[in-house]
Design a protein around this motif. Structure first.
Motif, mmCIF file in Angstrom:
data_model
loop_
_atom_site.group_PDB
_atom_site.id
_atom_site.type_symbol
_atom_site.label_atom_id
_atom_site.label_comp_id
_atom_site.label_asym_id
_atom_site.label_seq_id
_atom_site.Cartn_x
_atom_site.Cartn_y
_atom_site.Cartn_z
ATOM 1 N N VAL A 213 -13.567 -3.109 -5.966
ATOM 2 C CA VAL A 213 -13.972 -3.907 -7.123
ATOM 3 C C VAL A 213 -15.287 -4.639 -6.835
ATOM 4 O O VAL A 213 -16.146 -4.793 -7.707
ATOM 5 N N ALA A 214 -15.448 -5.076 -5.571
ATOM 6 C CA ALA A 214 -16.664 -5.788 -5.182
ATOM 7 C C ALA A 214 -17.825 -4.850 -4.875
ATOM 8 O O ALA A 214 -18.928 -5.305 -4.560
ATOM 9 N N GLY A 215 -17.589 -3.536 -4.950
ATOM 10 C CA GLY A 215 -18.642 -2.581 -4.664
ATOM 11 C C GLY A 215 -18.981 -2.461 -3.197
ATOM 12 O O GLY A 215 -20.102 -2.098 -2.834
ATOM 13 N N GLN A 216 -17.995 -2.728 -2.323
ATOM 14 C CA GLN A 216 -18.215 -2.680 -0.891
ATOM 15 C C GLN A 216 -17.244 -1.692 -0.237
ATOM 16 O O GLN A 216 -16.172 -1.417 -0.794
ATOM 17 N N PRO A 217 -17.575 -1.168 0.939
ATOM 18 C CA PRO A 217 -16.615 -0.323 1.646
ATOM 19 C C PRO A 217 -15.492 -1.181 2.215
ATOM 20 O O PRO A 217 -15.726 -2.310 2.642
ATOM 21 N N MET A 218 -14.281 -0.655 2.213
ATOM 22 C CA MET A 218 -13.199 -1.412 2.837
ATOM 23 C C MET A 218 -13.292 -1.256 4.348
ATOM 24 O O MET A 218 -13.843 -0.281 4.852
ATOM 25 N N VAL A 219 -12.753 -2.242 5.063
ATOM 26 C CA VAL A 219 -12.820 -2.262 6.522
ATOM 27 C C VAL A 219 -11.442 -1.936 7.089
ATOM 28 O O VAL A 219 -10.449 -2.596 6.747
ATOM 29 N N LEU A 220 -11.358 -0.916 7.934
ATOM 30 C CA LEU A 220 -10.096 -0.487 8.536
ATOM 31 C C LEU A 220 -10.040 -0.911 10.003
ATOM 32 O O LEU A 220 -10.968 -0.643 10.764
ATOM 33 N N ARG A 221 -8.938 -1.565 10.386
ATOM 34 C CA ARG A 221 -8.773 -1.978 11.782
ATOM 35 C C ARG A 221 -8.408 -0.796 12.669
ATOM 36 O O ARG A 221 -8.943 -0.642 13.758
ATOM 37 N N ASN A 222 -7.452 0.032 12.195
ATOM 38 C CA ASN A 222 -6.934 1.144 13.003
ATOM 39 C C ASN A 222 -6.836 2.390 12.128
ATOM 40 O O ASN A 222 -5.732 2.777 11.709
ATOM 41 N N PRO A 223 -7.966 3.031 11.828
ATOM 42 C CA PRO A 223 -7.943 4.151 10.882
ATOM 43 C C PRO A 223 -7.100 5.336 11.315
ATOM 44 O O PRO A 223 -6.637 6.116 10.476
ATOM 45 N N ARG A 224 -6.868 5.500 12.616
ATOM 46 C CA ARG A 224 -6.102 6.660 13.093
ATOM 47 C C ARG A 224 -4.603 6.389 13.182
ATOM 48 O O ARG A 224 -3.827 7.305 13.454
ATOM 49 N N ALA A 225 -4.175 5.148 12.987
ATOM 50 C CA ALA A 225 -2.747 4.820 13.048
ATOM 51 C C ALA A 225 -1.996 5.502 11.906
ATOM 52 O O ALA A 225 -2.468 5.528 10.764
ATOM 53 N N THR A 226 -0.847 6.076 12.207
ATOM 54 C CA THR A 226 -0.039 6.740 11.180
ATOM 55 C C THR A 226 1.159 5.876 10.821
ATOM 56 O O THR A 226 1.723 5.181 11.656
ATOM 57 N N ASP A 299 1.639 5.081 16.174
ATOM 58 C CA ASP A 299 2.351 6.095 15.388
ATOM 59 C C ASP A 299 3.756 5.609 15.074
ATOM 60 O O ASP A 299 4.488 5.192 15.973
ATOM 61 N N LEU A 300 4.118 5.690 13.811
ATOM 62 C CA LEU A 300 5.418 5.186 13.378
ATOM 63 C C LEU A 300 5.988 6.116 12.320
ATOM 64 O O LEU A 300 5.293 6.492 11.368
ATOM 65 N N GLY A 301 7.239 6.506 12.484
ATOM 66 C CA GLY A 301 7.905 7.373 11.514
ATOM 67 C C GLY A 301 9.377 7.034 11.419
ATOM 68 O O GLY A 301 9.955 6.450 12.344
ATOM 69 N N LEU A 302 9.986 7.386 10.296
ATOM 70 C CA LEU A 302 11.410 7.129 10.057
ATOM 71 C C LEU A 302 12.129 8.426 9.717
ATOM 72 O O LEU A 302 11.634 9.229 8.921
ATOM 73 N N ASP A 303 13.289 8.600 10.300
ATOM 74 C CA ASP A 303 14.176 9.710 9.956
ATOM 75 C C ASP A 303 15.231 9.171 8.999
ATOM 76 O O ASP A 303 16.038 8.321 9.365
ATOM 77 N N SER A 304 15.218 9.650 7.764
ATOM 78 C CA SER A 304 16.138 9.144 6.736
ATOM 79 C C SER A 304 17.259 10.134 6.437
ATOM 80 O O SER A 304 17.829 10.117 5.338
ATOM 81 N N SER A 305 17.587 10.969 7.411
ATOM 82 C CA SER A 305 18.633 11.973 7.193
ATOM 83 C C SER A 305 19.961 11.338 6.808
ATOM 84 O O SER A 305 20.721 11.883 5.991
ATOM 85 N N GLN A 306 20.280 10.196 7.404
ATOM 86 C CA GLN A 306 21.547 9.528 7.103
ATOM 87 C C GLN A 306 21.630 9.139 5.637
ATOM 88 O O GLN A 306 22.667 9.360 4.981
ATOM 89 N N ALA A 307 20.554 8.557 5.094
ATOM 90 C CA ALA A 307 20.564 8.155 3.684
ATOM 91 C C ALA A 307 20.636 9.362 2.766
ATOM 92 O O ALA A 307 21.290 9.320 1.710
ATOM 93 N N ARG A 308 19.976 10.447 3.135
ATOM 94 C CA ARG A 308 20.040 11.659 2.326
ATOM 95 C C ARG A 308 21.465 12.223 2.296
ATOM 96 O O ARG A 308 21.970 12.606 1.237
#
Length: 363
Positions: A213-226, A299-308
């Motif tokens: 909205v301000a016409g500026q690039p956003m700043v990323l601290r950890n762009p490669r973090a998943t 890197d962070l991920g969740l296995d939701s097999s139980q809920a499924r």
């Protein structure tokens, strides 16, 4: 098991943290379902905020209450006599937890204790869902998706406090909510939720849109973090199904639950930033922050097999579509008419997206 809209009609529901992003969306969905919604929270954590721009507190019974104040919280729960309690009140920001560790531990641990005790002492409550975080797991550096039985832990105060909240919840469930007829208690560990109406500090979507909205690039601290990104309604859908199952007396549902996206939607931060920039247009983009940053899980991920398997829950929006909805919501907010302090475009977009998502739930 699909969501049962009729179940929620005139159901007394209490949400702690209704002034926050996720709590605001949950209250609007419950309100749309016809529930009698009560919300208790501190003042909104940001200005603007979802609850404020949509006029949420005109539609529910809302009051200010600090979950660290055990007596005030017990009195509020007793006053509203809810059947179902969703506990979302928290200090939810990782970087703030470094600056304010005492406040983070007090809110997220003592606040959880106080909520559980208030539920224990209120005979009307049949079900309680304690919302924690995907960051409650001990990071073993393997980059695999966590399952509910994995060890809990946390490097930063936020993650550690959420791991403690899980231990507290399990202790109350196993040691204190024992008699038949007592409320059933579960915990919910969702992925990184995204959606319209999030203005919290140090969060990806609000930082991106404010920069665009301000016409500026956003700043990323950890762009490669998943992260396991998902639209906020995906997680809330799981909470609602869980609430129904607990209220119905399903003691097997009184456990810990992951609610995360499909593996294909576990994406790096830069992918989200680029997707938002592409949808926003007008030359939007991003750059990497300079200097050293505080430690955050890579890197962070969740296995939701139980809920499924056991709840019948599954993700209904892909991440591409979630980004579409986010930009749609914020454009509605920016272009919609405002009156009496309510952004009509934002309110209409909130209800329309809930209706669209619920239609998918029932398909």
């Amino acid at each position: 098991m699909a969501l049962s809209p009729g179940f929620w009609r005139r159901r007394r529901v209490l949400v702690t943290g209704h002034s926050g992003f996720k709590g605001g969306w949950l209250c609007w969905w419950l309100h749309a379902l016809g529930a009698r919604v009560a919300g208790i929270a501190l003042d909104p954590p940001s200005e603007p905020c979802l609850a404020g721009v949509t006029g949420l507190e005109r539609e529910i019974s809302a009051e200010r209450c600090d979950v660290r104040d055990a007596g005030a919280l017990r009195a509020a729960v007793a006053r509203h006599q809810p059947e179902i309690v969703f506990h979302l009140a928290a200090q939810s920001l990782v970087r703030r937890s470094y600056a304010m560790p005492v406040d983070t531990f007090a809110t997220n641990i003592a606040g959880t204790v106080n909520c559980l005790q208030a539920v224990l002492e209120c005979s009307s409550v049949r079900a309680a869902i304690m919302v924690t975080s995907d960051k409650c797991y001990r990071d073993d550096g393997q980059g695999r998706a966590f399952v509910e039985s994995d060890p809990l832990g946390g490097h930063d105060p936020y993650a550690a406090s959420k791991a403690c909240a899980e231990i507290v919840t399990a202790s109350y469930r196993d040691a204190l909510f024992l008699p038949r007829g007592a409320a059933l208690v579960a915990s919910a560990r969702a992925g990184n939720v995204l959606g319209g109406g999030d203005w919290a500090e140090d969060r990806l979507v609000p930082d991106a849109l404010a920069a665009f909205v301000a016409g500026q690039p956003m700043v990323l601290r950890n762009p490669r973090a998943t992260r396991p990104w998902q639209h906020v309604l995906e997680a809330l859908h799981g909470y609602l199904i869980l609430g129904e199952r607990l209220h119905g007396g399903d003691r097997g549902a009184a456990a810990a639950w992951n609610f995360g996206p499909d593996q294909a939607d576990v994406r790096p931060v830069s992918w989200i930033a680029e997707g938002l920039a592409r949808r926003w247009g007008a030359g939007a983009g991003w750059r990497q922050a300079e200097g050293a940053q505080v430690h955050e899980t890579v890197d962070l991920g969740l296995d939701s097999s139980q809920a499924r398997a056991r709840l019948g829950w599954r993700p209904l929006l892909g991440l591409e579509q979630a980004l579409d909805w986010i930009v749609e919501w914020h454009r509605a907010y920016l272009s919609g008419s405002t009156g009496d302090g309510v952004a009509r475009g934002a309110r209409a977009a909130t209800l329309a997206q809930i209706d669209r998502y619920q239609t998918r739930c029932l398909a």
